[in-house]
Design a protein around this motif. Structure first.
Motif, PDB file in Angstrom:
ATOM      1  N   TYR A  17       0.823  -1.220   0.000  1.00  0.00           N
ATOM      2  CA  TYR A  17       0.000   0.000   0.000  1.00  0.00           C
ATOM      3  C   TYR A  17       0.858   1.272   0.000  1.00  0.00           C
ATOM      4  N   ASP A  18       2.092   1.164  -0.475  1.00  0.00           N
ATOM      5  CA  ASP A  18       3.009   2.302  -0.498  1.00  0.00           C
ATOM      6  C   ASP A  18       2.805   3.116  -1.774  1.00  0.00           C
ATOM      7  N   TRP A  19       2.708   4.443  -1.644  1.00  0.00           N
ATOM      8  CA  TRP A  19       2.551   5.324  -2.805  1.00  0.00           C
ATOM      9  C   TRP A  19       3.819   6.106  -3.115  1.00  0.00           C
ATOM     10  N   ARG A  20       4.830   5.997  -2.265  1.00  0.00           N
ATOM     11  CA  ARG A  20       5.998   6.872  -2.379  1.00  0.00           C
ATOM     12  C   ARG A  20       6.788   6.741  -3.679  1.00  0.00           C
ATOM     13  N   PRO A  21       6.818   5.582  -4.361  1.00  0.00           N
ATOM     14  CA  PRO A  21       7.505   5.545  -5.662  1.00  0.00           C
ATOM     15  C   PRO A  21       6.905   6.502  -6.696  1.00  0.00           C
ATOM     16  N   ALA A  22       5.674   6.950  -6.467  1.00  0.00           N
ATOM     17  CA  ALA A  22       5.030   7.888  -7.396  1.00  0.00           C
ATOM     18  C   ALA A  22       5.248   9.339  -6.985  1.00  0.00           C
ATOM     19  N   ARG A  23       6.067   9.576  -5.979  1.00  0.00           N
ATOM     20  CA  ARG A  23       6.248  10.931  -5.462  1.00  0.00           C
ATOM     21  C   ARG A  23       6.686  11.944  -6.530  1.00  0.00           C
TER      22      ARG A  23
END
Length: 272
Positions: A17-23
């Motif tokens: 549920y990590d979104w950080r690669p799309a930062r």
């Protein structure tokens, strides 16, 4: 430009549920003030958390289109947005009747309870409680065959309901979907910005995203962790990044944002 995005398996990693690669892409959207509208099977309570994490002030579409939240004064006062009217209790009644009559092997969220939701999703207990805080939809863990799933969907359709498939669960709701909500919002944005050319983009990875993907000018099909074919009949532009989840999301959005900047530069140069 306005961007509509699924969460699980798209902007969020399917497992973590990590979104950080799309930062990187998210930062550009924020700097250019491009609306990012979350369109998810998640509940309004869950999306409230992601609004804070992602620093969003735009509408959100929850429960696969069955619920919507628009900030006050976001659109002109005359803009009317509608959502589903059937309640979760009514859905559960129909679900139970159909399940018992056909001896389907499945478990709805209300049957799993919070411990079962934690087990099947990997969510914390607090997040599982928010995932179960539904108004007009019912996720279903399908334990039967694919042929029987098609029969289940037909039984629900005969009763005026819709059954869609997400990354993990079937979702039972009124005869509505992400596509109807997205089309309403596109129309609202066009009224908000009259006289401008609006480019709509959608990103999704599951079968329940197909209607949304077909409703926008540009569709981004994120590789999903499922065996269902994601085919689009639309003649509009379709991007298919090679990486799943937020990595592929970021890859596709950076491409589109770079193209947008090139167009703006060319337009500015022509106007000099």
């Amino acid at each position: 430009m306005v961007v509509f995005s699924d969460l699980d398996g798209s902007l969020l990693d399917h497992d973590t549920y990590d979104w950080r690669p799309a930062r990187p892409a998210l930062e550009i959207l924020r700097k250019r003030d491009i609306p990012l509208v979350l369109v998810s099977s998640k509940t309004l309570a869950e999306l409230a958390d992601y609004r804070v994490q992602l620093q969003l002030r735009h509408p959100v579409v929850a429960e696969n289109g069955a619920a919507m939240d628009v900030p006050a004064d976001y659109f002109p006062g005359s803009t009317m947005l509608s959502t589903a009217t059937i309640s979760r209790d009514q859905l559960q009644t129909v679900y139970n009747e159909v399940k018992v009559a056909n001896e389907f092997r499945c478990q709805a969220f209300y049957e799993l309870g919070v411990p079962g939701i934690v087990r099947e999703t990997g969510l914390t207990e607090r997040k599982a409680m928010r995932a179960n805080d539904r108004k007009a939809s019912e996720p279903i863990l399908w334990l039967d065959s694919e042929e029987r799933a098609a029969l289940f969907s037909q039984e629900m359709q005969a009763r005026g309901l819709r059954c869609t498939r997400g990354g993990r669960f079937l979702h039972l709701m009124a005869d509505t979907g992400k596509d109807e909500a997205v089309r309403q919002l596109i129309d609202a944005y066009m009224r908000k910005w009259p006289g401008t050319t609006l480019t709509s983009v959608s990103l999704g990875d599951g079968p329940n995203d197909l209607g949304m993907l077909a409703s926008t000018d540009i569709a981004v099909v994120i590789p999903g962790k499922h065996e269902h074919r994601m085919s689009l009949t639309t003649q509009k532009r379709v991007l298919r990044p090679t990486s799943p989840g937020p990595v592929g999301w970021n890859e596709a959005m950076l491409t589109l944002l770079a193209e947008q900047q090139d167009v703006q530069r060319a337009t500015h140069k022509d106007g000099e």
